[in-house]
Design a protein around this motif. Structure first.
Motif, PDB file in Angstrom:
ATOM      1  N   MET A 290      35.790  60.813  50.160  1.00  0.00           N
ATOM      2  CA  MET A 290      34.737  60.990  51.522  1.00  0.00           C
ATOM      3  C   MET A 290      35.499  61.222  52.612  1.00  0.00           C
ATOM      4  O   MET A 290      35.051  61.928  53.564  1.00  0.00           O
ATOM      5  CB  MET A 290      33.849  59.819  51.293  1.00  0.00           C
ATOM      6  N   GLY A 291      36.367  60.261  52.992  1.00  0.00           N
ATOM      7  CA  GLY A 291      37.038  60.233  54.249  1.00  0.00           C
ATOM      8  C   GLY A 291      37.790  61.716  54.429  1.00  0.00           C
ATOM      9  O   GLY A 291      37.617  62.246  55.573  1.00  0.00           O
ATOM     10  N   ARG A 292      38.395  62.012  53.286  1.00  0.00           N
ATOM     11  CA  ARG A 292      39.158  63.307  53.319  1.00  0.00           C
ATOM     12  C   ARG A 292      38.496  64.526  53.563  1.00  0.00           C
ATOM     13  O   ARG A 292      38.826  65.311  54.196  1.00  0.00           O
ATOM     14  CB  ARG A 292      40.308  63.370  52.266  1.00  0.00           C
ATOM     15  N   LEU A 293      37.332  64.633  52.896  1.00  0.00           N
ATOM     16  CA  LEU A 293      36.215  65.505  53.053  1.00  0.00           C
ATOM     17  C   LEU A 293      35.927  65.694  54.536  1.00  0.00           C
ATOM     18  O   LEU A 293      36.032  66.853  55.117  1.00  0.00           O
ATOM     19  CB  LEU A 293      35.094  65.297  52.109  1.00  0.00           C
TER      20      LEU A 293
ATOM     21  N   SER B  91      31.220  52.613  57.368  1.00  0.00           N
ATOM     22  CA  SER B  91      31.901  51.888  56.494  1.00  0.00           C
ATOM     23  C   SER B  91      32.434  52.545  55.483  1.00  0.00           C
ATOM     24  O   SER B  91      33.611  52.108  54.599  1.00  0.00           O
ATOM     25  CB  SER B  91      30.918  50.852  55.803  1.00  0.00           C
ATOM     26  N   ILE B  92      32.295  53.825  55.086  1.00  0.00           N
ATOM     27  CA  ILE B  92      33.067  54.792  54.239  1.00  0.00           C
ATOM     28  C   ILE B  92      34.597  54.746  54.679  1.00  0.00           C
ATOM     29  O   ILE B  92      35.497  54.540  53.798  1.00  0.00           O
ATOM     30  CB  ILE B  92      32.512  55.914  54.227  1.00  0.00           C
ATOM     31  N   VAL B  93      34.865  54.939  55.961  1.00  0.00           N
ATOM     32  CA  VAL B  93      36.185  55.093  56.393  1.00  0.00           C
ATOM     33  C   VAL B  93      36.881  54.094  57.100  1.00  0.00           C
ATOM     34  O   VAL B  93      38.087  53.651  57.325  1.00  0.00           O
ATOM     35  CB  VAL B  93      36.343  56.485  57.369  1.00  0.00           C
ATOM     36  N   LEU B  94      35.998  52.973  57.606  1.00  0.00           N
ATOM     37  CA  LEU B  94      36.275  51.895  58.364  1.00  0.00           C
ATOM     38  C   LEU B  94      35.913  50.654  57.630  1.00  0.00           C
ATOM     39  O   LEU B  94      34.600  50.495  57.699  1.00  0.00           O
ATOM     40  CB  LEU B  94      35.825  51.864  59.770  1.00  0.00           C
ATOM     41  N   PRO B  95      36.637  49.814  56.950  1.00  0.00           N
ATOM     42  CA  PRO B  95      36.228  48.693  56.043  1.00  0.00           C
ATOM     43  C   PRO B  95      35.384  47.755  57.034  1.00  0.00           C
ATOM     44  O   PRO B  95      35.854  47.545  58.320  1.00  0.00           O
ATOM     45  CB  PRO B  95      37.623  48.116  55.460  1.00  0.00           C
ATOM     46  N   PRO B  96      34.076  47.334  56.561  1.00  0.00           N
ATOM     47  CA  PRO B  96      33.629  46.627  57.601  1.00  0.00           C
ATOM     48  C   PRO B  96      34.158  45.394  57.993  1.00  0.00           C
ATOM     49  O   PRO B  96      33.978  44.918  59.143  1.00  0.00           O
ATOM     50  CB  PRO B  96      32.241  46.353  56.806  1.00  0.00           C
ATOM     51  N   GLU B  97      34.990  44.819  57.149  1.00  0.00           N
ATOM     52  CA  GLU B  97      35.774  43.430  57.627  1.00  0.00           C
ATOM     53  C   GLU B  97      36.534  43.762  58.856  1.00  0.00           C
ATOM     54  O   GLU B  97      37.124  42.696  59.476  1.00  0.00           O
ATOM     55  CB  GLU B  97      36.501  43.008  56.296  1.00  0.00           C
TER      56      GLU B  97
ATOM     57  N   LYS C  12      42.331  53.180  69.748  1.00  0.00           N
ATOM     58  CA  LYS C  12      42.808  54.207  68.997  1.00  0.00           C
ATOM     59  C   LYS C  12      42.856  53.964  67.384  1.00  0.00           C
ATOM     60  O   LYS C  12      43.459  52.820  67.318  1.00  0.00           O
ATOM     61  CB  LYS C  12      44.248  54.810  69.529  1.00  0.00           C
ATOM     62  N   ALA C  13      42.982  54.918  66.387  1.00  0.00           N
ATOM     63  CA  ALA C  13      42.742  54.523  65.192  1.00  0.00           C
ATOM     64  C   ALA C  13      43.808  55.355  64.628  1.00  0.00           C
ATOM     65  O   ALA C  13      44.197  56.310  64.425  1.00  0.00           O
ATOM     66  CB  ALA C  13      41.636  55.081  64.698  1.00  0.00           C
ATOM     67  N   VAL C  14      44.662  54.162  63.611  1.00  0.00           N
ATOM     68  CA  VAL C  14      45.590  55.049  62.567  1.00  0.00           C
ATOM     69  C   VAL C  14      44.667  55.351  61.274  1.00  0.00           C
ATOM     70  O   VAL C  14      44.168  54.515  60.834  1.00  0.00           O
ATOM     71  CB  VAL C  14      46.840  54.321  62.359  1.00  0.00           C
ATOM     72  N   VAL C  15      44.864  56.495  60.844  1.00  0.00           N
ATOM     73  CA  VAL C  15      44.099  56.928  59.715  1.00  0.00           C
ATOM     74  C   VAL C  15      44.993  57.652  58.759  1.00  0.00           C
ATOM     75  O   VAL C  15      45.625  58.453  58.762  1.00  0.00           O
ATOM     76  CB  VAL C  15      43.219  58.120  60.001  1.00  0.00           C
TER      77      VAL C  15
ATOM     78  N   VAL D 171      40.669  54.357  57.660  1.00  0.00           N
ATOM     79  CA  VAL D 171      41.160  53.935  59.062  1.00  0.00           C
ATOM     80  C   VAL D 171      42.101  52.385  58.639  1.00  0.00           C
ATOM     81  O   VAL D 171      41.485  51.760  58.015  1.00  0.00           O
ATOM     82  CB  VAL D 171      40.063  53.433  59.886  1.00  0.00           C
ATOM     83  N   THR D 172      43.268  52.246  58.826  1.00  0.00           N
ATOM     84  CA  THR D 172      43.969  51.475  58.421  1.00  0.00           C
ATOM     85  C   THR D 172      44.557  50.410  59.514  1.00  0.00           C
ATOM     86  O   THR D 172      45.229  49.375  59.369  1.00  0.00           O
ATOM     87  CB  THR D 172      45.315  51.960  57.499  1.00  0.00           C
ATOM     88  N   GLY D 173      44.261  50.837  60.703  1.00  0.00           N
ATOM     89  CA  GLY D 173      44.787  49.944  61.686  1.00  0.00           C
ATOM     90  C   GLY D 173      44.663  50.820  63.006  1.00  0.00           C
ATOM     91  O   GLY D 173      44.018  51.743  63.283  1.00  0.00           O
ATOM     92  N   THR D 174      45.027  50.279  64.096  1.00  0.00           N
ATOM     93  CA  THR D 174      45.097  50.558  65.503  1.00  0.00           C
ATOM     94  C   THR D 174      46.452  51.092  66.085  1.00  0.00           C
ATOM     95  O   THR D 174      47.589  50.611  65.239  1.00  0.00           O
ATOM     96  CB  THR D 174      44.349  49.680  66.555  1.00  0.00           C
ATOM     97  N   TRP D 175      46.836  51.666  67.126  1.00  0.00           N
ATOM     98  CA  TRP D 175      47.924  52.141  67.619  1.00  0.00           C
ATOM     99  C   TRP D 175      48.182  52.048  69.092  1.00  0.00           C
ATOM    100  O   TRP D 175      46.830  52.237  69.877  1.00  0.00           O
ATOM    101  CB  TRP D 175      48.566  53.437  66.935  1.00  0.00           C
ATOM    102  N   ALA D 176      49.119  51.808  69.821  1.00  0.00           N
ATOM    103  CA  ALA D 176      49.107  52.067  71.172  1.00  0.00           C
ATOM    104  C   ALA D 176      50.356  52.745  71.617  1.00  0.00           C
ATOM    105  O   ALA D 176      51.400  52.742  70.815  1.00  0.00           O
ATOM    106  CB  ALA D 176      49.093  50.563  71.823  1.00  0.00           C
ATOM    107  N   ARG D 177      50.430  53.383  72.769  1.00  0.00           N
ATOM    108  CA  ARG D 177      51.666  54.153  73.148  1.00  0.00           C
ATOM    109  C   ARG D 177      52.319  52.914  74.184  1.00  0.00           C
ATOM    110  O   ARG D 177      51.569  52.854  75.288  1.00  0.00           O
ATOM    111  CB  ARG D 177      51.212  55.173  73.736  1.00  0.00           C
TER     112      ARG D 177
END
Length: 368
Positions: A14-17, A292-298, A313-316, A321-327
């Motif tokens: 679903m996320g990749r769609l 919640s489909i792409v971002l685990p509620p926890e 910012k989101a790492v996908v 979505v598996t984490g965040t990122w920063a420059r």
């Protein structure tokens, strides 16, 4: 009658769609205005995030290309829905405002009473502002506020920005060319010379179709939240456009998407190994009432700490979505640093390599 898809899909599929619908798999758009039109409206209260949100969808675009689109008016930034700044195509702004403005103004009525803003105050400020931008001139927020103050219209305690917002809601003013990282205001009719003319029912159907094509798979509730259009009106509009969409049942809920996205289910949905460094406030995360489909509620609090409305910012990776990122750093020393949601599961070699490529694309965007 809409085509229906009755197959089992996973959240990552679903996320990749959604990535494919939003032009985030590298085969999306060739020009900045094309990307914005396809998305219909892109959250843009944070300007730097909004510029990269467009850039990540247009593989060959640089920062100067997106800023240039705002400077020449081929993309506009205003408040078309939810009282929040968005990027959109200039010809779409007026008819969307015709649908959404009354509800937004109703929602701010209490605040305007607190600020002692009346209809006559707005009209007085409209005359002042249009005089200031007459003949194609552009005026900064500071210049407009100074003119309001000189005419006895206070601008402190957010009164000024609410007055400007009202003038933009009535299509008197619109944010125009950039002055560094601020936009100057211009006369709507001078800056936007061509507008589509859609009635309310036709406009809601059009907006629904374009949202589901550009964000699908998505639900009617997602759209009702995104547009602030009552769900009863959304449901009435669906039969007008359902024949141009494909229905997908997922976990007992009806989702809708474009036929082009649905075709990927037969061919194999791409992006399984994709890694993206998305900006804060990106539509991939923010553009749905149920994330919640792409971002685990926890982990939702890690993207929006404290539910304060500020999206990190989101790492996908692979549609999730598996984490965040920063420059961190600047110039040649700049680096994109990931912060995975789960410290016990460090990023694997393939994900790290994908993130390096995403970071290189981001640095290239900033430099061009």
């Amino acid at each position: 009658m809409a085509a229906a898809v009755r197959i089992r899909v996973t959240p990552k599929v679903m996320g990749r769609l959604r990535l494919a619908s939003q032009g985030l798999l590298g085969t999306g758009f060739t020009r900045v205005p094309e990307a914005v039109r396809s998305m219909t409206a892109m959250q843009a209260q944070d300007l730097q995030s909004a510029l990269w949100a467009v850039g990540v969808r247009v593989p060959d675009a640089g920062l100067s290309d997106v800023r240039g689109a705002l400077d020449d008016g081929s993309v506009v930034r205003s408040w078309p829905m939810r009282g929040t700044l968005h990027l959109l195509a200039p010809e779409d702004l007026r008819w969307i405002l015709n649908i959404t403005t009354a509800r937004m103004i109703q929602g701010t009525a209490g605040r305007h009473r607190q600020l002692e803003i009346t209809g006559s105050d707005v009209e007085a400020c409209r005359n002042i502002a249009l005089g200031l931008v007459d003949g194609g001139r552009a005026a900064s927020r500071e210049e407009l506020f100074a003119a309001f103050e000189a005419a006895g219209q206070p601008t402190k305690a957010q009164r000024g920005i609410h007055l400007l917002w009202m003038l933009c809601q009535s299509a008197s003013l619109v944010p125009g060319p950039l002055d560094r990282n601020q936009q100057k205001f211009v006369a709507f009719d001078h800056w936007i010379t061509t507008s589509r003319d859609l009635g309310r029912e036709e406009g809601i159907a059009e907006l629904l179709l374009r949202y589901l094509r550009g964000h699908g798979p998505a639900t009617l509730r997602d759209f009702a939240w995104w547009s602030s259009i009552p769900l009863t009106e959304v449901r009435r509009a669906l039969p007008e456009v359902s024949g141009e969409l494909v229905e997908l049942e997922y976990n007992g809920t009806q989702f809708w998407m474009s036929p082009e996205a649905a075709k990927l289910l037969d061919e194999g949905v791409p992006g399984q190994r994709s890694v993206l460094a998305l900006p804060g406030f990106d539509e991939f995360v923010l553009g749905y009432t149920d994330r919640s489909i792409v971002l685990p509620p926890e982990h939702a609090q890690k993207i929006v700490p404290g539910g304060n409305g500020v999206f990190k910012k989101a790492v996908v990776a692979g549609g999730e979505v598996t984490g965040t990122w920063a420059r961190q750093g600047s110039g040649r020393a700049a680096a994109v640093v990931p912060v995975p949601f789960d410290d016990s599961k460090p990023l694997g070699p393939a994900t790290l390599a994908g993130l390096r490529r995403a970071a290189e694309r981001y640095e290239s965007f900033l430099a061009s």
